[in-house]
Enzyme design. Structure first.
Site, PDB file in Angstrom:
ATOM      1  CG  ASN A 265      -0.014  -0.080   2.339  1.00 25.48           C
ATOM      2  OD1 ASN A 265       0.448   0.828   2.962  1.00 25.48           O
ATOM      3  ND2 ASN A 265      -0.469  -1.099   3.318  1.00 25.48           N
ATOM      4  NE  ARG A 266      -2.381   4.744  -4.081  1.00 26.26           N
ATOM      5  CZ  ARG A 266      -1.891   4.947  -5.176  1.00 26.26           C
ATOM      6  NH1 ARG A 266      -1.129   5.800  -5.401  1.00 26.26           N
ATOM      7  NH2 ARG A 266      -2.572   4.383  -6.200  1.00 26.26           N
TER       8      ARG A 266
END
Ligand code: PMT
Length: 224
Positions: free
Chosen positions: A31-32
């Site tokens: 994820n970011r």
């Protein structure tokens, strides 16, 4: 409690960054999360006098000044093991990590090849919820969770506070300006019976305000 060092003598465990869930030796689900929010909180807690253990997912950040111990992990299961090992001795646990909710059921030790059979179908299984697990312990540290939401931030945060039995929860909206991956953030801080908005600011500035609130609530619950 010293106003300059409100967390003097307090042991704090913080998890930060994403987790990566490997599919094969070259691919993963991630994820970011950059780790910036968690690292800023670790720095602010250390500056407030805490003995900080920072458990970091895969991030490209240097260890902040004053951190007593850093443990680097990759997956949710590794992060869980590191948190559970560290949290036994902790007074406060702050869960800023964006832990993957799912991991791949069957890791392939060989690179998955393209073939005539078409795209592979990934089966996912749920990861353990580290935050809920720590909050369910008895005795347990003062537990602060985070919530990253794209919509209905307040409602989701309230539900998470109650469901996971947290002492505090910091909710952030996720969009391109603030929150995950960004340099700025804004937080809605909630606890049983109250709430406060910490307005948009660079994460290091916001972290100092958040740590001051956590210290005040921790000492109110645990008088020296
Ligand atoms: O890293 P940055 O780029 O600076 O971004 C910061 C952040 C947006 C990642 C951070 O501020 C944040 O909101 N972290 C929590 C993100 C998240 O995964 O939220 P969630 O709503 O999915 O999870 C809620 C809480 O449960 C979190 O405290 C999380 O650490 C915890 N959790 C979630 C899943 C899981 N398996 N175990 C957990 O402990």
């Amino acid at each position: 409690m010293s106003p300059d060092a409100p967390l003097a003598g307090v042991k704090v465990v913080i998890d930060a960054g994403p987790t990566y869930e490997d599919i094969d030796p070259v691919r993963f689900l991630g994820n970011r999360s950059s780790g910036k929010m968690g690292f800023a909180i670790a720095e602010a807690a250390a500056a407030a006098g805490a003995a900080v253990t920072l458990i970091a997912g895969p991030v490209a950040l240097a260890t902040p000044t004053g951190i007593a111990r850093r443990v680097d992990v990759r997956s949710a299961l590794q992060m869980r093991a590191a948190v559970l090992e560290a949290v036994d001795a902790a007074d406060i646990f702050i869960a800023t990590a964006a832990v993957a909710d799912w991991r791949v059921a069957g890791y392939s030790p060989r690179k998955i090849k393209k073939g005539p059979g078409g795209a592979p179908v990934l089966e996912l299984i749920e990861n353990p919820d580290i935050l809920a697990e720590v909050a369910a312990r008895d005795p347990r540290p003062f537990v602060v969770g985070f919530a990253a939401e794209t919509d209905h931030v307040h409602e989701h945060a309230q539900a998470k506070l109650v469901r996971k039995k947290l002492d505090m929860l910091a909710a952030n909206h996720v969009d391109e300006r603030v929150g995950i991956g960004a340099d700025d953030n804004e937080l809605e801080l909630i606890w049983p019976g109250g709430s406060e908005t910490l307005p948009r600011a660079p994460k290091r500035e916001l972290a100092r305000a958040l740590v001051a609130r956590i210290a005040a609530h921790y000492h109110a619950r645990t008088p020296a």
